[in-house]
Design a protein around this motif. Structure first.
Motif, PDB file in Angstrom:
ATOM      1  N   PRO A 213       0.831  -1.216   0.000  1.00 57.89           N
ATOM      2  CA  PRO A 213       0.000   0.000   0.000  1.00 57.89           C
ATOM      3  C   PRO A 213       0.865   1.265   0.000  1.00 57.89           C
ATOM      4  N   ALA A 214       0.329   2.310  -0.618  1.00 60.01           N
ATOM      5  CA  ALA A 214       1.113   3.546  -0.781  1.00 60.01           C
ATOM      6  C   ALA A 214       0.893   4.542   0.353  1.00 60.01           C
ATOM      7  N   ASP A 215       0.467   4.071   1.519  1.00 57.72           N
ATOM      8  CA  ASP A 215       0.238   4.966   2.662  1.00 57.72           C
ATOM      9  C   ASP A 215       1.561   5.485   3.215  1.00 57.72           C
ATOM     10  N   ASN A 216       1.513   6.695   3.776  1.00 57.33           N
ATOM     11  CA  ASN A 216       2.705   7.208   4.453  1.00 57.33           C
ATOM     12  C   ASN A 216       2.816   6.590   5.849  1.00 57.33           C
ATOM     13  N   ASP A 217       3.917   6.874   6.536  1.00 53.41           N
ATOM     14  CA  ASP A 217       4.189   6.233   7.826  1.00 53.41           C
ATOM     15  C   ASP A 217       3.096   6.513   8.856  1.00 53.41           C
ATOM     16  N   GLN A 218       2.649   7.770   8.951  1.00 52.81           N
ATOM     17  CA  GLN A 218       1.640   8.141   9.942  1.00 52.81           C
ATOM     18  C   GLN A 218       0.317   7.436   9.661  1.00 52.81           C
ATOM     19  N   THR A 219      -0.052   7.356   8.380  1.00 51.41           N
ATOM     20  CA  THR A 219      -1.307   6.679   8.016  1.00 51.41           C
ATOM     21  C   THR A 219      -1.237   5.200   8.348  1.00 51.41           C
ATOM     22  N   MET A 220      -0.077   4.582   8.077  1.00 49.69           N
ATOM     23  CA  MET A 220       0.110   3.166   8.427  1.00 49.69           C
ATOM     24  C   MET A 220      -0.089   2.942   9.917  1.00 49.69           C
ATOM     25  N   TYR A 221       0.546   3.809  10.703  1.00 54.11           N
ATOM     26  CA  TYR A 221       0.456   3.687  12.159  1.00 54.11           C
ATOM     27  C   TYR A 221      -0.988   3.836  12.625  1.00 54.11           C
ATOM     28  N   GLU A 222      -1.673   4.863  12.147  1.00 57.29           N
ATOM     29  CA  GLU A 222      -3.048   5.123  12.578  1.00 57.29           C
ATOM     30  C   GLU A 222      -3.991   3.992  12.175  1.00 57.29           C
ATOM     31  N   LYS A 223      -3.809   3.465  10.973  1.00 57.53           N
ATOM     32  CA  LYS A 223      -4.656   2.354  10.521  1.00 57.53           C
ATOM     33  C   LYS A 223      -4.418   1.106  11.368  1.00 57.53           C
ATOM     34  N   THR A 227      -7.655  -0.238  13.513  1.00 59.70           N
ATOM     35  CA  THR A 227      -8.327  -1.447  13.041  1.00 59.70           C
ATOM     36  C   THR A 227      -7.953  -2.695  13.823  1.00 59.70           C
ATOM     37  N   ASP A 228      -7.099  -2.550  14.845  1.00 59.00           N
ATOM     38  CA  ASP A 228      -6.619  -3.721  15.580  1.00 59.00           C
ATOM     39  C   ASP A 228      -7.777  -4.482  16.229  1.00 59.00           C
ATOM     40  N   TRP A 229      -7.902  -5.760  15.886  1.00 60.14           N
ATOM     41  CA  TRP A 229      -9.025  -6.548  16.398  1.00 60.14           C
ATOM     42  C   TRP A 229      -8.913  -6.821  17.893  1.00 60.14           C
ATOM     43  N   ASN A 230      -7.709  -6.859  18.435  1.00 58.99           N
ATOM     44  CA  ASN A 230      -7.564  -7.042  19.880  1.00 58.99           C
ATOM     45  C   ASN A 230      -8.127  -5.840  20.632  1.00 58.99           C
ATOM     46  N   VAL A 231      -7.853  -4.630  20.120  1.00 56.05           N
ATOM     47  CA  VAL A 231      -8.368  -3.418  20.744  1.00 56.05           C
ATOM     48  C   VAL A 231      -9.887  -3.362  20.610  1.00 56.05           C
ATOM     49  N   ARG A 232     -10.385  -3.693  19.419  1.00 61.79           N
ATOM     50  CA  ARG A 232     -11.834  -3.638  19.193  1.00 61.79           C
ATOM     51  C   ARG A 232     -12.580  -4.662  20.031  1.00 61.79           C
ATOM     52  N   THR A 233     -11.973  -5.832  20.200  1.00 64.41           N
ATOM     53  CA  THR A 233     -12.598  -6.855  21.053  1.00 64.41           C
ATOM     54  C   THR A 233     -12.613  -6.404  22.505  1.00 64.41           C
ATOM     55  N   ALA A 234     -11.507  -5.809  22.946  1.00 67.33           N
ATOM     56  CA  ALA A 234     -11.439  -5.311  24.327  1.00 67.33           C
ATOM     57  C   ALA A 234     -12.463  -4.197  24.557  1.00 67.33           C
ATOM     58  N   GLN A 235     -12.647  -3.320  23.554  1.00 67.93           N
ATOM     59  CA  GLN A 235     -13.636  -2.248  23.667  1.00 67.93           C
ATOM     60  C   GLN A 235     -15.043  -2.835  23.750  1.00 67.93           C
ATOM     61  N   ALA A 236     -15.316  -3.856  22.949  1.00 72.48           N
ATOM     62  CA  ALA A 236     -16.625  -4.519  22.997  1.00 72.48           C
ATOM     63  C   ALA A 236     -16.852  -5.172  24.358  1.00 72.48           C
ATOM     64  N   SER A 237     -15.807  -5.715  24.960  1.00 72.30           N
ATOM     65  CA  SER A 237     -15.919  -6.323  26.289  1.00 72.30           C
ATOM     66  C   SER A 237     -16.231  -5.275  27.351  1.00 72.30           C
ATOM     67  N   VAL A 238     -15.689  -4.063  27.193  1.00 76.92           N
ATOM     68  CA  VAL A 238     -15.992  -2.972  28.130  1.00 76.92           C
ATOM     69  C   VAL A 238     -17.479  -2.627  28.074  1.00 76.92           C
ATOM     70  N   LEU A 239     -18.018  -2.499  26.868  1.00 80.72           N
ATOM     71  CA  LEU A 239     -19.441  -2.161  26.708  1.00 80.72           C
ATOM     72  C   LEU A 239     -20.328  -3.264  27.298  1.00 80.72           C
ATOM     73  N   GLU A 310      -0.404   0.200  19.967  1.00 77.97           N
ATOM     74  CA  GLU A 310       0.343   1.413  19.601  1.00 77.97           C
ATOM     75  C   GLU A 310       1.842   1.144  19.555  1.00 77.97           C
ATOM     76  N   ASN A 311       2.358   0.466  20.588  1.00 78.60           N
ATOM     77  CA  ASN A 311       3.793   0.162  20.622  1.00 78.60           C
ATOM     78  C   ASN A 311       4.198  -0.760  19.472  1.00 78.60           C
ATOM     79  N   SER A 312       3.366  -1.777  19.209  1.00 79.22           N
ATOM     80  CA  SER A 312       3.658  -2.712  18.127  1.00 79.22           C
ATOM     81  C   SER A 312       3.638  -2.000  16.775  1.00 79.22           C
ATOM     82  N   ALA A 313       2.624  -1.159  16.548  1.00 80.29           N
ATOM     83  CA  ALA A 313       2.512  -0.443  15.267  1.00 80.29           C
ATOM     84  C   ALA A 313       3.694   0.495  15.063  1.00 80.29           C
ATOM     85  N   ARG A 314       4.084   1.195  16.126  1.00 75.20           N
ATOM     86  CA  ARG A 314       5.208   2.139  16.024  1.00 75.20           C
ATOM     87  C   ARG A 314       6.520   1.386  15.696  1.00 75.20           C
ATOM     88  N   ALA A 315       6.715   0.256  16.383  1.00 80.92           N
ATOM     89  CA  ALA A 315       7.933  -0.528  16.143  1.00 80.92           C
ATOM     90  C   ALA A 315       7.939  -1.115  14.730  1.00 80.92           C
TER      91      ALA A 315
END
Length: 389
Positions: A213-223, A227-239, A310-315
């Protein structure tokens, strides 16, 4: 007969697509993977179980016959039919809680699906790398065969030494060994891919990596974080945990009970309604505390999942930049051109076979290193975009 021929052609076309397209391979694995099928059935059963927790209680029927010494048969009897139910607002709260719990199950499935497809795509990338290495080894073997044929003639004419001839033979022997090793690695990766495909045969004959993909570094990090499914699953568990607290806050509300009662005494009978309830003095104890503790746990798990993402994406983005710089530093056309020049020089007697192999080996090692770095680069990019699989 015509139908069978058409079906065979369609099947052959499908196999061809699978052999040339990673997305087709991943689609096949998603359809055939046994673990994903088991998770689907497990989630289906769990969803039904969640729904069943919000249904009415079973109807209760009691019949009591009474006997007396001076009466033949049943002297009197009592029939009681009752139906218990929770306060109406509790059903609504539990329905919403059930929906959120099923959403968590769906998220967990998506996370497992992602991990399986990620493993499958990495195996595809491994196979592409092995195919590239095999191509290079086959080129080297062809080159060695041609040199061997040429120097046999020179040796017969007294223009080459046995040492030069043996050097070429040893090189060819080593190349045969390396090709066998490459074939073994390829077969092992394909076997693992087949296991992920539910044991069904699958082909991967590609020699080119997918486009990045032709995304820049910041866009890659933000995506990667968004979109991380672990984060989304954890958020769903909070609700779901928050709603569970609301449900348990209503656990003090008395349960209601209505019914019908019929009493008989000889030829006389009386009918009436039954209204009652139960007060949860003890069963509701500490339920809200437990639910709030689980809610706090879910909130902390969500925060931890986001920090890890966040740490994994940055690394990964930093690693990708370094690998991309390394890949770009290699001039593959220059290396291939130099190999051709070396081949011409040894054929014309401008350099010895020994000098040729010293120079050529260094270039081939650089080409293999380039392939390894290219493979690592593709692996990191796949990790960054793993949630898009």
């Amino acid at each position: 007969m015509r139908t069978i021929i058409i079906a065979a052609i369609a099947l052959a076309a499908t196999a061809s697509i699978k052999a040339q397209d990673i997305n087709a391979v991943l689609k096949s694995i998603e359809q055939n993977n046994v673990e994903l099928k088991a998770l689907q059935k497990g989630n289906e059963a769990a969803g039904i179980e969640i729904k069943s927790q919000n249904t009415l209680e079973d109807l209760s029927i009691e019949y009591s016959p009474f006997f007396q010494n001076n009466v033949s048969g049943i002297a009197s009897s009592e029939l009681v039919i009752t139906q218990g139910f929770d306060f109406p607002t509790l059903y609504g709260a539990r329905k919403k809680a059930g929906k959120l719990q099923r959403n968590v199950l769906d998220m967990q499935y998506q996370t497992a699906r992602r991990d399986i497809l990620l493993n499958a795509k990495k195996l595809c990338l491994d196979i592409i790398n092995y195919n590239k290495q095999k191509q290079l080894l086959q080129e080297r073997r062809k080159n060695a065969d041609e040199l061997l044929a040429m120097f046999k003639v020179k040796f017969d004419n007294g223009e080459a030494t046995s040492l030069e001839l043996n050097k070429i033979k040893l090189d060819r022997m080593n190349l045969e060994t390396e090709l066998v090793q490459a074939d073994t690695k390829h077969a092992n990766a394909l076997q693992q891919l087949q296991a992920l495909n539910g044991g069904l045969p699958i082909e991967v004959n590609m020699t080119e990596y997918p486009a990045v993909p032709a995304d820049n570094d910041q866009t890659m990090y933000e995506k990667a974080v968004a979109t991380d499914w672990n984060v989304r699953t954890a958020q769903a568990s909070v609700l779901a945990a928050e709603q569970d607290v609301k449900v348990n806050k209503q656990s003090w509300i008395p349960k209601l009970e209505i019914g019908y009662r019929r009493n008989t005494d000889g030829d006389m009978a009386s009918n009436g309604f039954l209204v009652g309830g139960s007060i949860p003095l003890f069963s509701s104890k500490n339920k809200v505390k437990i639910a709030k503790a689980r809610q706090s746990e879910a909130v902390m798990q969500h925060a931890n999942a986001r920090i890890n993402a966040e740490n994994s994406a940055r690394a990964l983005v930093n690693q990708m930049k370094q690998l991309k710089a390394s890949v770009d530093a290699y001039d593959v056309p220059l290396m291939r051109q130099t190999l051709k020049l070396l081949r011409t020089a040894v054929e014309n007697g401008e350099i010895s076979v020994t000098d040729y192999y010293v120079e050529a080996e260094g270039i081939y090692k650089n080409m293999v290193t380039y392939m390894d770095i290219e493979r690592q680069y593709q692996d990191v990019v796949t990790e960054i975009y793993k949630n898009d699989l």
